[in-house]
Write a protein that holds these residues in place. Structure first.
Motif, short mmCIF file in Angstrom:
data_model
loop_
_atom_site.label_atom_id
_atom_site.label_comp_id
_atom_site.label_asym_id
_atom_site.label_seq_id
_atom_site.Cartn_x
_atom_site.Cartn_y
_atom_site.Cartn_z
N PHE A 74 1.55 6.69 1.16
CA PHE A 74 1.48 6.88 2.62
C PHE A 74 1.35 8.37 2.96
O PHE A 74 1.83 9.23 2.23
CB PHE A 74 2.72 6.30 3.30
CG PHE A 74 2.93 4.83 3.04
CD1 PHE A 74 1.85 3.98 2.80
CD2 PHE A 74 4.22 4.29 3.04
CE1 PHE A 74 2.05 2.62 2.56
CE2 PHE A 74 4.42 2.94 2.80
CZ PHE A 74 3.34 2.10 2.55
N ILE A 75 0.72 8.61 4.12
CA ILE A 75 0.48 9.98 4.57
C ILE A 75 1.14 10.17 5.93
O ILE A 75 0.87 9.41 6.86
CB ILE A 75 -1.04 10.25 4.67
CG1 ILE A 75 -1.72 9.99 3.31
CG2 ILE A 75 -1.30 11.68 5.15
CD1 ILE A 75 -3.25 9.95 3.37
N ASP A 76 1.99 11.18 6.03
CA ASP A 76 2.71 11.49 7.28
C ASP A 76 2.11 12.78 7.84
O ASP A 76 2.23 13.84 7.21
CB ASP A 76 4.20 11.65 6.96
CG ASP A 76 5.06 11.82 8.21
OD1 ASP A 76 4.50 12.05 9.29
OD2 ASP A 76 6.30 11.75 8.07
N ALA A 319 -4.17 10.39 14.57
CA ALA A 319 -3.36 10.26 13.37
C ALA A 319 -2.01 9.65 13.78
O ALA A 319 -1.74 9.49 14.97
CB ALA A 319 -3.16 11.62 12.72
N ILE A 320 -1.18 9.31 12.80
CA ILE A 320 0.14 8.73 13.10
C ILE A 320 1.17 9.37 12.16
O ILE A 320 0.85 9.70 11.02
CB ILE A 320 0.11 7.19 13.01
CG1 ILE A 320 1.46 6.59 13.44
CG2 ILE A 320 -0.31 6.71 11.63
CD1 ILE A 320 1.42 5.09 13.71
N TRP A 358 -4.26 2.85 8.78
CA TRP A 358 -3.92 4.10 9.49
C TRP A 358 -3.05 5.02 8.64
O TRP A 358 -3.29 6.22 8.55
CB TRP A 358 -3.21 3.75 10.81
CG TRP A 358 -3.36 4.76 11.90
CD1 TRP A 358 -3.95 5.99 11.83
CD2 TRP A 358 -2.92 4.60 13.26
NE1 TRP A 358 -3.90 6.61 13.06
CE2 TRP A 358 -3.27 5.78 13.95
CE3 TRP A 358 -2.25 3.57 13.95
CZ2 TRP A 358 -2.97 5.98 15.30
CZ3 TRP A 358 -1.96 3.77 15.30
CH2 TRP A 358 -2.32 4.96 15.97
N ILE A 359 -2.02 4.45 8.00
CA ILE A 359 -1.08 5.32 7.24
C ILE A 359 -1.63 5.68 5.86
O ILE A 359 -0.96 6.40 5.11
CB ILE A 359 0.33 4.70 7.14
CG1 ILE A 359 0.32 3.38 6.38
CG2 ILE A 359 0.93 4.51 8.54
CD1 ILE A 359 1.73 2.83 6.10
N THR A 360 -2.83 5.20 5.54
CA THR A 360 -3.45 5.57 4.25
C THR A 360 -4.79 6.27 4.55
O THR A 360 -4.81 7.44 4.88
CB THR A 360 -3.60 4.34 3.34
OG1 THR A 360 -4.36 3.31 4.01
CG2 THR A 360 -2.25 3.76 2.94
N GLY A 374 -5.42 8.73 0.05
CA GLY A 374 -5.56 7.65 1.05
C GLY A 374 -6.33 6.44 0.56
O GLY A 374 -6.44 5.45 1.28
N THR A 375 -6.90 6.52 -0.66
CA THR A 375 -7.61 5.37 -1.22
C THR A 375 -7.29 5.25 -2.71
O THR A 375 -6.70 6.16 -3.29
CB THR A 375 -9.15 5.47 -1.09
OG1 THR A 375 -9.65 6.27 -2.17
CG2 THR A 375 -9.57 6.07 0.23
N LEU A 376 -7.73 4.14 -3.29
CA LEU A 376 -7.57 3.96 -4.73
C LEU A 376 -8.93 4.03 -5.42
O LEU A 376 -9.11 3.50 -6.52
CB LEU A 376 -6.88 2.62 -5.01
CG LEU A 376 -5.49 2.45 -4.36
CD1 LEU A 376 -4.94 1.04 -4.60
CD2 LEU A 376 -4.51 3.49 -4.90
#
Ligand code: GUN
Ligand code: ZN
Length: 436
Positions: A74-76, A319-320, A358-360, A374-376
């Protein structure tokens, strides 16, 4: 040696258009992620990956995470490192909360030992909650940013951070000057931006705490370092907006202040953006600066309801984020939970596919880092969370009735927190369970 993670795998490829948009993601019931040297080498069906591995005859360490769900970390996109002991401070809205609780705690980060100890605790919490990348505000003190980047480097996390610049309307212990703010930021950029996985964000706290001279110096920094991010706050609280306008009476509006000093760009992150005026929406759309929705903070501080759909209709990319410590949880899952409710109050929807997008990938795109995190996808950095959708007894009960992936994701979105994070991989290394 290469590592192979086996489990159910989910990664997004585009923003989901609806809760049924199966084109937007890749989901593998028996999937595998092959990693080496911190990168993802392959992400595909377990059996087909195994076949290729056997053909090449290479040794692989296999970790079986079935039946858990593997997703990108996850990305903050907005939180405050020196506020980890400010969370849950009672009874105030923004300006009183800053003066009574936040500034006194941030003043303690002048002490290097305190900053170092808090940096350790901060990154422990991120990992516990499945957050592998973040954009953080440090305190005004250069040593707080040093402690932040040093600890991020120890853990090899992709982190964005910056020392806040603030030269007025706060106690002396948290003030710099236009000159020292400029010089310290410049030295930190030189020391840390692009070093390992670290990236720098030029960070004027907000217009209230920066004099015109400081915003001038900030504009200079932005011009001299176009590859750095910048981050600040915008239109969070009505009293804040009124005070800001009284300090900059010539500006067209709140955003106009940052515009006048040349701060706006697609690398700018603007926390909150709740009470925007029509012109501000147009300028955000034109400049591609990114509003950051901070649900738990906006509810906790009573700031207001973020108009996600209204901004998106203008072509703005939101963004979130958690906004620790105005925000009340490190968990991006809890952030989605409260985000869902804020949108409900406005008859808007946050469906689980878009929520997890959204969180990735969504936040990665907002940061311009979608080639890295944010991806695999093959070539991405190997930051991965392992989610347990039945982590609590209440979740397990509810999961008995879940029949689709979207239902499972919605249970995680509404009921999940750090207990649902079984493991967190950072650059291919498992960091959570060794910490337990
Ligand atoms: N505006 C200026 N500083 C801050 C902060 O630390 N938290 C929040 N929520 N808003 C701010
Ligand atoms: Zn903030």
């Amino acid at each position: 040696m290469k590592t192979l993670l086996r489990g159910r795998v989910l990664t997004f490829r585009a923003e989901p258009k609806s809760i049924e948009d199966q084109q937007s993601y890749l989901y593998l019931q028996d999937g595998a992620i092959l990693m080496d040297e911190g990168k993802i080498l392959a992400c595909e069906d377990y059996q087909s990956l195994l076949k290729v591995q056997k053909l090449t005859g290479q040794e692989v360490r296999e970790i079986d995470h079935r039946p858990h769900l593997l997703m990108p970390g996850f990305i903050d996109t907005h939180l405050h490192f020196p506020q980890i002991q400010v969370i849950a401070s009672w009874g105030a809205q923004l300006l009183d909360w800053l003066n009574n609780y936040t500034f006194p705690q941030e003043a303690l980060f002048k002490e290097e030992d305190h900053a170092k100890a808090m940096a350790k605790a901060f990154f422990d919490e991120l990992i516990r909650h499945g957050t592998t990348s973040a954009a953080a505000y440090c305190s005004v003190h250069r040593q707080s940013a040093e402690a932040f980047f040093a600890e991020a480097s120890t853990r090899n996390m992709r982190m964005i951070g910056g020392k806040v610049m603030m030269d007025r309307n706060a106690p002396d212990g948290v003030l710099d000057t236009p000159k020292s703010g400029y010089e310290d930021s410049k030295a930190l950029i030189k020391a840390w931006h692009g070093k390992g996985r670290n990236l720098y964000a030029i960070t004027p706290r907000f217009a209230i705490t920066s004099s015109p001279e400081q915003l001038e110096a900030t504009g200079q920094l932005v011009k001299e370092h176009p590859d750095c991010y910048s981050q600040t706050h915008l239109s969070e609280n009505k009293d804040e907006i009124a005070f800001t306008k009284s300090l900059y009476p010539e500006a067209k509006d709140y955003l106009g202040i940052y515009e006048d000093y040349g701060l706006l760009s697609d690398k700018m992150l603007l926390g909150h953006c709740i009470h925007l005026e029509p012109r501000e929406l147009d300028i955000l759309a034109q400049t591609k600066a990114k509003p950051v929705f901070c649900p738990t903070s906006n509810l906790f501080l009573g700031s207001g309801l973020f108009d996600d759909a209204g901004l998106r209709d203008k072509g703005i990319t939101n963004a979130i984020a958690t906004d620790i410590g105005g925000g009340t949880s490190y968990s991006m899952l809890q952030t989605l939970n409260e985000g869902y409710k804020i949108l409900q109050l406005q008859h808007q929807k946050l469906d689980p596919l878009r929520a997890f997008y959204w969180i990735t990938l969504g936040n990665a795109i907002a940061l311009g880092l979608q080639e890295k995190i944010g991806t695999l996808e093959q070539g991405s950095e190997a930051d991965i969370v392992v989610l347990d959708s039945s982590a609590t007894s209440a979740m397990a009960l509810r999961m008995q009735k879940a029949q689709t992936l979207s239902e499972e994701l919605f249970i995680l979105q509404m009921m999940g927190d750090d207990r649902a994070i079984y493991e967190t991989y950072v650059a291919g290394e498992a960091l959570k369970r060794t910490m337990l």
